[in-house]
Design a protein around this motif. Structure first.
Motif, mmCIF file in Angstrom:
data_model
loop_
_atom_site.group_PDB
_atom_site.id
_atom_site.type_symbol
_atom_site.label_atom_id
_atom_site.label_comp_id
_atom_site.label_asym_id
_atom_site.label_seq_id
_atom_site.Cartn_x
_atom_site.Cartn_y
_atom_site.Cartn_z
ATOM 1 N N ASN A 112 0.810 -1.215 0.000
ATOM 2 C CA ASN A 112 0.000 0.000 0.000
ATOM 3 C C ASN A 112 0.846 1.268 0.000
ATOM 4 O OD1 ASN A 112 -2.110 -1.862 2.111
ATOM 5 N ND2 ASN A 112 -2.676 -1.232 0.050
ATOM 6 N N ASN B 228 -13.845 0.053 0.508
ATOM 7 C CA ASN B 228 -13.545 1.235 -0.284
ATOM 8 C C ASN B 228 -14.548 2.359 -0.002
ATOM 9 O OD1 ASN B 228 -12.162 2.783 -2.153
ATOM 10 N ND2 ASN B 228 -12.969 1.718 -3.943
ATOM 11 N N THR C 64 -8.546 5.886 -4.750
ATOM 12 C CA THR C 64 -8.540 5.819 -3.288
ATOM 13 C C THR C 64 -7.379 5.016 -2.712
ATOM 14 O OG1 THR C 64 -10.042 3.917 -3.394
ATOM 15 C CG2 THR C 64 -11.034 6.101 -3.115
ATOM 16 N N GLU C 65 -6.855 4.055 -3.461
ATOM 17 C CA GLU C 65 -5.789 3.219 -2.902
ATOM 18 C C GLU C 65 -5.027 2.511 -4.014
ATOM 19 O OE1 GLU C 65 -5.203 -0.354 0.444
ATOM 20 O OE2 GLU C 65 -7.192 0.396 -0.038
ATOM 21 N N SER C 66 -3.746 2.274 -3.760
ATOM 22 C CA SER C 66 -2.919 1.459 -4.659
ATOM 23 C C SER C 66 -2.370 0.276 -3.877
ATOM 24 C CB SER C 66 -1.756 2.277 -5.236
ATOM 25 O OG SER C 66 -2.226 3.316 -6.058
ATOM 26 N N CYS C 67 -2.308 -0.865 -4.524
ATOM 27 C CA CYS C 67 -1.792 -2.084 -3.896
ATOM 28 C C CYS C 67 -0.726 -2.662 -4.824
ATOM 29 C CB CYS C 67 -2.912 -3.094 -3.661
ATOM 30 S SG CYS C 67 -4.318 -2.438 -2.730
#
Length: 217
Positions: A62, A113, A175-178
């Motif tokens: 993350n 999310n 909203t987010e990176s993985c």
């Protein structure tokens, strides 16, 4: 054993449970942001053996790669030369497997999310309508990461405090990176901040890894 987390309630709950299961081990709780430089409240007698940091799961993914390096550098500086790092790292795998995992049939990831909108509503006096945003997650092969987005289903305006934001239909919020790594990629990443690879364990299908490093700085 020193446990670090930014959530005091969660930290105390977990360390108290550990203390019940392992009454002969000294367990210390430190409420802190572990993404920042660490000043550990420990004395030499706490460590008769080399210090070892354990960062489980795959949360390292993350972080943006440069931020991940800085985080691991902070750990190496806090623990000192000869210390160890045991860390969980999610591996690169087939795009269809990744996208199915982040678009699960139960909608758990979607709920996670959309919880961001709930938090903004509660903490920033916003008026997001959850039904007007759709969870989207896809693998970006160029950047080696799964991206999570919230897509506006209609043209709409949202108030956050006194600010007004317009969302066009189909517009998304990232909203987010993985990030996903090969074993070689991750070992190269951490070697730059002084961690030397020692051992790697994976599941039979090579989907996830547990990697052990030693600090030589």
């Amino acid at each position: 054993y020193l446990a670090i987390d930014i959530s005091k309630e969660h930290l105390l709950e977990m360390t108290q449970e550990l203390a019940r299961h392992f009454p002969n081990i000294e367990i210390i709780a430190l409420c802190a942001d572990f993404t920042q430089a660490l000043n550990l409240p420990l004395k030499d007698h706490h460590f008769k053996r080399p210090r070892v940091a354990f960062f489980p799961g795959s949360s390292i993914g993350n972080f943006e790669p440069a931020t991940a390096q800085n985080f691991l550098k902070n750990i190496s500086q806090a623990l000192g030369k000869g210390s160890g790092l045991l860390i969980g790292v999610d591996l690169i795998k087939n795009k269809s497997i990744l996208e199915k995992a982040y678009n699960d049939d139960q909608g758990i990831t979607a709920q996670f999310n959309k919880n961001l909108l709930q938090r903004i509503n509660e903490e920033c006096q916003a008026n997001f309508d959850f039904k007007q945003f759709k969870h989207r997650a896809f693998y970006n092969p160029d950047l080696g990461r799964v991206e999570m987005h919230l897509e506006s289903q209609v043209s709409q305006e949202v108030c956050i405090g006194e600010e007004v934001f317009h969302f066009a239909q189909g517009e998304t919020m990232h909203t987010e990176s993985c990030y996903k790594y090969s074993i070689e990629e991750f070992q190269t990443l951490v070697k730059k901040v002084g961690w030397q690879a020692q051992k790697v364990w994976t599941d039979p299908e090579g989907l996830f890894s547990l990697q052990y490093f030693v600090n030589d700085i």
